[in-house]
Structure formats: structure tokens, C-alpha cells
Scaffold this active site. Sequence first.
Site, short mmCIF file in Angstrom:
data_model
loop_
_atom_site.label_atom_id
_atom_site.label_comp_id
_atom_site.label_asym_id
_atom_site.label_seq_id
_atom_site.Cartn_x
_atom_site.Cartn_y
_atom_site.Cartn_z
N LYS A 164 0.87 -1.17 0.00
CA LYS A 164 0.00 0.00 0.00
C LYS A 164 0.91 1.22 0.00
O LYS A 164 1.80 1.35 0.86
CB LYS A 164 -0.91 0.02 1.24
CG LYS A 164 -1.98 1.11 1.19
CD LYS A 164 -3.01 0.80 0.12
CE LYS A 164 -4.13 1.84 0.11
NZ LYS A 164 -5.18 1.53 -0.86
N SER A 233 -0.92 -0.89 -4.49
CA SER A 233 -2.16 -0.10 -4.51
C SER A 233 -1.90 1.23 -3.83
O SER A 233 -1.31 1.27 -2.75
CB SER A 233 -3.29 -0.83 -3.78
OG SER A 233 -3.62 -2.05 -4.42
#
Length: 369
Positions: A164, A233
Amino acid sequence: MRTTSVGVFKVATKGPGDVSGLMSMIGSGTIDPKSILAILGKTEGNGGVNDFTREYGVAALCAALAPHLALPPHEIEQRIAFVMSGGTEGVLSPHITVFTRREVERPADISGKRLSIGMAHTRDLLPEELGRSAQITETARAVKAAMADAGISDSDDVHFVQIKCPLLTSDRVEAAAARGNKTATTSAYGSMAYSRGASALGVAVALGEIAPDVRDEDVLRRYDLFSKVASTSAGIELMHNVVIVLGNSASSASEFEIGHAVMDDAIDAAAIMSALNDVRIGAAPQATKGRELVNIFAKAEASPDGSVRGLRHTMLEDTDISSTRHARAAVGGLIAGLAGTSAVYVSGGAEHQGPPGGGPVAVIARLSD
């Protein structure tokens, strides 16, 4: 040598704030909340800069877990790695995958390498470092640390690295400018690709997939440079990279295994079959004795050259729906058909994550014999 046991639990959700399934498993004793290391989720947002279902999902989970861990909600994120991926287009079904880890005595009847998980994070990155060599270098360091945390020494045993990473906002761009620095882009949406790409290149450097001399100008340009196991992401809710390494280790006594393959394009069914076969379960209906499919994790993107196997696609030209949403729907449908379930984790935006237009696909199976 420390021996750990990793648990993997897939839980369907009725909405981004739904924690009832997880709480039920905690209440029944199926999951010990103190052993939760990471939670990966698919939420029904748009996957863009303004996808607040990701932050909402994390906030709901933190609030629900706080009483069980005797911590305030804001400290839960320091203890558990949360990666929420927005976008459940097509047949994709919202769900979370919960990873637990605890130390155990290794049973004498377990042989070979089993699923292991490790976690690490970078320092907070400056806005002007996103999408550039500083993010690549810091990510590579964190991947090495997460491998050590997982008890994995051989990069060949790493099958999936979930990250992330942050993105740019107008405030962050202005803060960099106030220091006399320029960011890689001034577009918030465009910065997601830069951050994902640099993070993926950091994985590739750490695992020896590419040489470490990657330059700023290689990001989003040198698409021949990529990682075969990276999944990144971008989100608005953080300024550092959270790194989760999944692989197989001799120090694990888990009842799970992980394997992977690399899709060359968005319709590469053969690669999905290869990933399924890597953990010896095959396509649906899975009838392999002693093995059960738990979840599939994949990256998807619209091929940047505008074609798939010589035929033109329109994903990059659609002004109504972003290409990442098209790609998630297409790849999600393909994987769901072969896996026999729509609750699979497909994340859009695969810059430097597999070859252009393709992406890595990893499969976790439970050994139930």
C-alpha cells in the site's frame, strides 16, 4: 529457528463498513484477534483518489478490533497492516482476507515449505519522492525487512508482495513547491500510477529481478523493467509504504501454501491455470483431494499499447469509465470463471507489475489432509 503458523481467512462483506463476519469468527474462537497481522480487502468504491470506501473500511475494522486488543482505534493501524483495494466491478465480490500469525512448535509430520508472511514499512516519504528513486530504494529495503520477518531468505520463495503506497494531493504538491521542489506529476490521479510503479520497481530490486541502478526517468517509461510478484495499490490515507511479503518458508508450520504465475495480458487464462497448478488444485470445480482453494490475488491493467494480442481495445479511450475499472472487471471475470468463485482479489493499475498489459497472479491453497 523460530516456527510460525499462518492462518488465512476469507470473509464476505455486505459493505465497506461491515465487520460482522470477522467479529463472528473472533466470537467463535476461529480467529484470535491478537494474532492478526494483516487484512487485505476489496471494497466497492471506484478505486480512484476519492475512493473513501478504503478509509471507511479500515476505520470500521480498527474500531471493531480496538476492544479486543485493548488499544485505541488509531493505534490498531500501527499493529496490523491494512490494504484496502477499491473497485469490485463486474462479478467481483467485496470481501476481506485476514492473515494471522503465531509462534508454534513445528509438528514432526510436517515437511517442506509452507505459507509464511512478513510485514515492514518504509519511512514517511516526501511528496517529491513519490514515483522516484527514493521510493524505489526505501521500498527495496522494506521488502528485505519483510522477508526477514517472514523467515524467507531465498527470493525464489517469495510469491506475492502486496504494497500500500501513498499518492499526491494538491496540498502535498504545494508543500513540495514551498520547499523549492517539483513532484513527479501535479495530477493526483496520475500520481497513483507513479507511486505504484516506483513501489513495484523497489520489489524488483529487492528480489534481484532487475539491477539496482533504476533512475527516476525509468518509472512509467521502461516497461521492460518489472517485478513478477509485486502488487501495489495507492491510497490517500498514508505517506509511507506498507509492505506485506507472502511466500513459502521451512520455518512455517502453516496448513497453507502459495504459488504464482505471471499473466502476459488480460486474457491469459493459461497463466491463471499455471498459478492454480503451482499449488496443485487446478481449475473449478477443484476436486484435488486434500487441497482447497482459499483465495487468488492478481493485478490487472489495460495494455498501454492499446491492443490485446493484436486487436484494438478501447479501455484507454473511454471517457466514461476509467481503464483500471475496465481491467479489473475483465480480469476478475476471467479468474472467477476458472476459480469457481467471484470473491477474488483483483487490483487495477499494474505499472511495472508484470509485463505491460499483464500482471502477477498468486494462489493460496489449504492443505486439508
